[in-house]
Design a protein around this motif. Structure first.
Motif, PDB file in Angstrom:
ATOM      1  N   PHE A   1      -2.931  -4.011  -1.563  1.00 24.34           N
ATOM      2  CA  PHE A   1      -2.720  -2.574  -1.672  1.00 24.34           C
ATOM      3  C   PHE A   1      -4.045  -1.901  -1.960  1.00 24.34           C
ATOM      4  O   PHE A   1      -4.919  -2.475  -2.586  1.00 24.34           O
ATOM      5  CB  PHE A   1      -1.684  -2.221  -2.746  1.00 24.34           C
TER       6      PHE A   1
ATOM      7  N   GLU B   1       1.573   4.061  -6.442  1.00 17.77           N
ATOM      8  CA  GLU B   1       1.996   5.141  -7.320  1.00 17.77           C
ATOM      9  C   GLU B   1       2.756   4.515  -8.474  1.00 17.77           C
ATOM     10  O   GLU B   1       3.813   3.925  -8.284  1.00 17.77           O
ATOM     11  CB  GLU B   1       2.911   6.120  -6.580  1.00 17.77           C
TER      12      GLU B   1
ATOM     13  N   ASP C   1       0.828  -1.197   0.000  1.00 15.67           N
ATOM     14  CA  ASP C   1       0.000   0.000   0.000  1.00 15.67           C
ATOM     15  C   ASP C   1       0.868   1.255   0.000  1.00 15.67           C
ATOM     16  O   ASP C   1       1.793   1.386   0.800  1.00 15.67           O
ATOM     17  CB  ASP C   1      -0.938   0.001   1.208  1.00 15.67           C
ATOM     18  N   GLN C   2       0.583   2.143  -0.932  1.00 17.77           N
ATOM     19  CA  GLN C   2       1.240   3.427  -1.107  1.00 17.77           C
ATOM     20  C   GLN C   2       2.701   3.329  -1.531  1.00 17.77           C
ATOM     21  O   GLN C   2       3.466   4.269  -1.352  1.00 17.77           O
ATOM     22  CB  GLN C   2       1.079   4.299   0.144  1.00 17.77           C
TER      23      GLN C   2
ATOM     24  N   ARG D   1      -3.635   1.550  -2.705  1.00 16.98           N
ATOM     25  CA  ARG D   1      -3.132   2.623  -3.553  1.00 16.98           C
ATOM     26  C   ARG D   1      -1.681   2.350  -3.899  1.00 16.98           C
ATOM     27  O   ARG D   1      -0.879   2.013  -3.036  1.00 16.98           O
ATOM     28  CB  ARG D   1      -3.251   3.955  -2.818  1.00 16.98           C
TER      29      ARG D   1
END
Length: 69
Positions: free
Chosen positions: A35, A39, A16-17, A37
């Motif tokens: 996850f 990037e 996650d993130q 999110r």
């Protein structure tokens, strides 16, 4: 960011993130990872392996697609 991943395995990992910007994920299997999110850009995501739920998230996040539950 801006890494080379070749024989990396993510088994049941919380991502996650995590930022994968400018990092090619071709043939990297994230299907067992959790996850909400990530990037990453469209080019980085090309060829990565995900499960159906992750695919819905990524379609929305990368392409602006709205996915109904």
């Amino acid at each position: 960011m801006n890494n080379r991943l070749t024989t990396v395995k993510f088994n049941e990992t919380s991502l996650d993130q995590v930022a994968f910007n400018d990092t090619a994920l071709k043939n990297i299997d994230l299907s067992t990872c959790q996850f909400e999110r990530l990037e990453l850009d469209t080019a980085a995501a090309r060829g990565m392996i995900v499960n159906i739920d992750q695919a819905a998230y990524l379609a929305a996040a990368l392409n602006g697609i709205k996915v109904k539950p």
